[in-house]
Motif scaffolding. Structure first.
Motif, PDB file in Angstrom:
ATOM      1  N   ASP A  12       0.828  -1.086   0.094  1.00  0.00           N
ATOM      2  CA  ASP A  12       0.222  -0.021   0.094  1.00  0.00           C
ATOM      3  C   ASP A  12       1.048   1.374   0.142  1.00  0.00           C
ATOM      4  O   ASP A  12       2.034   1.376   0.734  1.00  0.00           O
ATOM      5  CB  ASP A  12      -0.762   0.011   1.142  1.00  0.00           C
ATOM      6  N   GLY A  13       0.414   2.229  -0.537  1.00  0.00           N
ATOM      7  CA  GLY A  13       1.012   3.787  -0.609  1.00  0.00           C
ATOM      8  C   GLY A  13       1.113   4.156   1.092  1.00  0.00           C
ATOM      9  O   GLY A  13      -0.098   3.613   1.595  1.00  0.00           O
ATOM     10  N   GLY A  14       1.910   4.827   1.237  1.00  0.00           N
ATOM     11  CA  GLY A  14       1.874   5.260   2.667  1.00  0.00           C
ATOM     12  C   GLY A  14       2.954   4.521   3.512  1.00  0.00           C
ATOM     13  O   GLY A  14       3.149   4.690   4.799  1.00  0.00           O
ATOM     14  N   HIS A  15       3.747   3.503   2.930  1.00  0.00           N
ATOM     15  CA  HIS A  15       4.978   3.025   3.656  1.00  0.00           C
ATOM     16  C   HIS A  15       6.313   3.441   3.492  1.00  0.00           C
ATOM     17  O   HIS A  15       6.513   4.218   2.288  1.00  0.00           O
ATOM     18  CB  HIS A  15       5.036   1.429   3.606  1.00  0.00           C
ATOM     19  N   ALA A  16       7.321   3.459   4.212  1.00  0.00           N
ATOM     20  CA  ALA A  16       8.618   3.729   3.901  1.00  0.00           C
ATOM     21  C   ALA A  16       9.193   2.716   3.121  1.00  0.00           C
ATOM     22  O   ALA A  16       9.300   1.531   3.289  1.00  0.00           O
ATOM     23  CB  ALA A  16       9.478   4.107   5.241  1.00  0.00           C
ATOM     24  N   TYR A  17       9.940   3.125   2.136  1.00  0.00           N
ATOM     25  CA  TYR A  17      10.714   2.181   1.285  1.00  0.00           C
ATOM     26  C   TYR A  17      12.234   2.641   1.404  1.00  0.00           C
ATOM     27  O   TYR A  17      12.828   3.846   1.032  1.00  0.00           O
ATOM     28  CB  TYR A  17      10.683   2.177  -0.091  1.00  0.00           C
ATOM     29  N   VAL A  18      13.223   2.055   2.467  1.00  0.00           N
ATOM     30  CA  VAL A  18      14.494   2.387   2.766  1.00  0.00           C
ATOM     31  C   VAL A  18      15.518   1.179   2.144  1.00  0.00           C
ATOM     32  O   VAL A  18      15.241   0.072   2.354  1.00  0.00           O
ATOM     33  CB  VAL A  18      14.727   2.418   4.320  1.00  0.00           C
ATOM     34  N   TYR A  19      16.290   1.921   1.475  1.00  0.00           N
ATOM     35  CA  TYR A  19      17.332   0.819   0.655  1.00  0.00           C
ATOM     36  C   TYR A  19      18.704   1.356   1.162  1.00  0.00           C
ATOM     37  O   TYR A  19      19.003   2.376   1.169  1.00  0.00           O
ATOM     38  CB  TYR A  19      16.937   0.756  -0.616  1.00  0.00           C
ATOM     39  N   PHE A  20      19.677   0.644   0.930  1.00  0.00           N
ATOM     40  CA  PHE A  20      21.067   0.803   0.816  1.00  0.00           C
ATOM     41  C   PHE A  20      21.848   0.980  -0.660  1.00  0.00           C
ATOM     42  O   PHE A  20      21.343   0.189  -1.318  1.00  0.00           O
ATOM     43  CB  PHE A  20      21.747  -0.420   1.604  1.00  0.00           C
ATOM     44  N   THR A  21      22.409   1.815  -0.613  1.00  0.00           N
ATOM     45  CA  THR A  21      23.178   2.111  -1.934  1.00  0.00           C
ATOM     46  C   THR A  21      24.577   2.330  -1.886  1.00  0.00           C
ATOM     47  O   THR A  21      24.832   3.172  -0.870  1.00  0.00           O
ATOM     48  CB  THR A  21      22.242   3.083  -2.812  1.00  0.00           C
ATOM     49  N   TYR A  22      25.365   1.851  -3.231  1.00  0.00           N
ATOM     50  CA  TYR A  22      26.691   2.386  -3.201  1.00  0.00           C
ATOM     51  C   TYR A  22      27.610   1.877  -2.047  1.00  0.00           C
ATOM     52  O   TYR A  22      28.620   2.133  -1.648  1.00  0.00           O
ATOM     53  CB  TYR A  22      27.128   3.781  -3.361  1.00  0.00           C
ATOM     54  N   GLY A  23      26.934   0.626  -1.125  1.00  0.00           N
ATOM     55  CA  GLY A  23      27.625   0.182  -0.181  1.00  0.00           C
ATOM     56  C   GLY A  23      27.661   0.958   0.686  1.00  0.00           C
ATOM     57  O   GLY A  23      28.641   0.652   1.851  1.00  0.00           O
ATOM     58  N   MET A  24      27.193   1.978   0.925  1.00  0.00           N
ATOM     59  CA  MET A  24      27.477   2.952   2.097  1.00  0.00           C
ATOM     60  C   MET A  24      26.289   3.980   2.629  1.00  0.00           C
ATOM     61  O   MET A  24      26.302   4.436   3.632  1.00  0.00           O
ATOM     62  CB  MET A  24      28.717   3.686   1.858  1.00  0.00           C
ATOM     63  N   HIS A  25      25.345   4.119   1.814  1.00  0.00           N
ATOM     64  CA  HIS A  25      24.389   4.903   1.933  1.00  0.00           C
ATOM     65  C   HIS A  25      23.043   4.367   1.964  1.00  0.00           C
ATOM     66  O   HIS A  25      22.447   3.489   1.524  1.00  0.00           O
ATOM     67  CB  HIS A  25      24.344   5.975   1.079  1.00  0.00           C
ATOM     68  N   TRP A  26      22.136   5.098   3.178  1.00  0.00           N
ATOM     69  CA  TRP A  26      20.590   4.595   3.308  1.00  0.00           C
ATOM     70  C   TRP A  26      19.831   5.842   2.383  1.00  0.00           C
ATOM     71  O   TRP A  26      20.089   6.880   2.393  1.00  0.00           O
ATOM     72  CB  TRP A  26      20.356   4.391   4.413  1.00  0.00           C
ATOM     73  N   MET A  27      18.771   5.438   1.816  1.00  0.00           N
ATOM     74  CA  MET A  27      17.853   6.437   1.319  1.00  0.00           C
ATOM     75  C   MET A  27      16.484   6.005   1.612  1.00  0.00           C
ATOM     76  O   MET A  27      16.200   4.903   1.726  1.00  0.00           O
ATOM     77  CB  MET A  27      17.772   6.226  -0.377  1.00  0.00           C
ATOM     78  N   VAL A  28      15.489   7.090   1.862  1.00  0.00           N
ATOM     79  CA  VAL A  28      14.242   6.893   1.983  1.00  0.00           C
ATOM     80  C   VAL A  28      13.236   7.454   1.037  1.00  0.00           C
ATOM     81  O   VAL A  28      13.341   8.417   0.488  1.00  0.00           O
ATOM     82  CB  VAL A  28      13.999   7.726   3.513  1.00  0.00           C
ATOM     83  N   ASN A  29      12.412   6.537   0.955  1.00  0.00           N
ATOM     84  CA  ASN A  29      11.191   6.730  -0.160  1.00  0.00           C
ATOM     85  C   ASN A  29       9.846   6.662   0.592  1.00  0.00           C
ATOM     86  O   ASN A  29       9.572   5.868   1.338  1.00  0.00           O
ATOM     87  CB  ASN A  29      11.080   5.827  -1.154  1.00  0.00           C
TER      88      ASN A  29
END
Length: 198
Positions: A65-82
């Motif tokens: 469902d829309g309205g949840h956080a999608y948090v992922y790791f990128t470049y082996g060092m950083h978190w991003m939040v969507n």
């Protein structure tokens, strides 16, 4: 905020997240910032979207469902939040690219030292570090009052203060996706002078 805000078309959500407050709760302590830059990623057809190759363990939250956080790791060092957007089963999300700090300034300063204040949260990895956003927040409700990470009402930003440009960091993605004007950014000086007191 309510779930319905997020369960709309991704481009609408991306535009209307400008001016909203991204809030992180850490041991009952509020750390927050006003969102002033976002990017939309719209389904499996969007070749810049994580869902372009279908559902995986990494992107599974996007299919909820829309309205949840999608948090992922990128470049082996950083978190991003969507912010996941749209209806259940449609994999779309809005990347939060930048916020202006409002609350929890001491926490943000500690997290970002010795970086200059103007660079604390002006990028997706920077703001995730500043607000202590990591994988433990993947899938949390962004509209629930008791959530450790949520979006709250902030300001209604005039359309004239918001520009749209192609998204950043997708130079190797083919057209037309590379040039889609799906990055939204507010005029921060106007935002600060009219709405933000600190």
């Amino acid at each position: 905020m309510d779930r319905g805000f997020f369960q709309r078309e991704t481009l609408i959500v991306a535009r209307e997240l400008i001016g909203k407050l991204l809030v992180r709760i850490i041991d009952n302590y509020r750390v927050s910032g006003i969102i002033y830059e976002t990017e939309a990623y719209d389904g499996e057809k969007d070749l810049a979207c994580h869902a372009r190759s279908g559902k995986t363990d990494r992107n599974a939250v996007m299919y909820g469902d829309g309205g949840h956080a999608y948090v992922y790791f990128t470049y082996g060092m950083h978190w991003m939040v969507n912010c996941v957007s749209g209806p259940f089963g449609y994999p779309a999300a809005v990347l939060i690219r930048a916020v202006h700090p409002i609350e929890g300034i001491d926490h943000i300063r500690r997290q970002r030292a010795p970086i200059q204040e103007k660079h604390w949260c002006n990028g997706p990895a920077k703001l995730a570090k500043a607000l202590s956003i990591t994988s433990e927040l993947n899938g949390v409700d962004l509209y629930a009052l008791g959530s450790p990470l949520r979006v709250e009402f902030g300001f209604s930003v005039p359309a004239a203060w918001i520009s749209s440009t192609p998204r950043i960091g997708i130079q190797n993605i083919p057209e037309p996706w590379k040039s889609k004007p799906w990055r939204f950014i507010a005029d921060l000086p106007k935002l600060k002078s009219n709405f933000i007191k600190n």
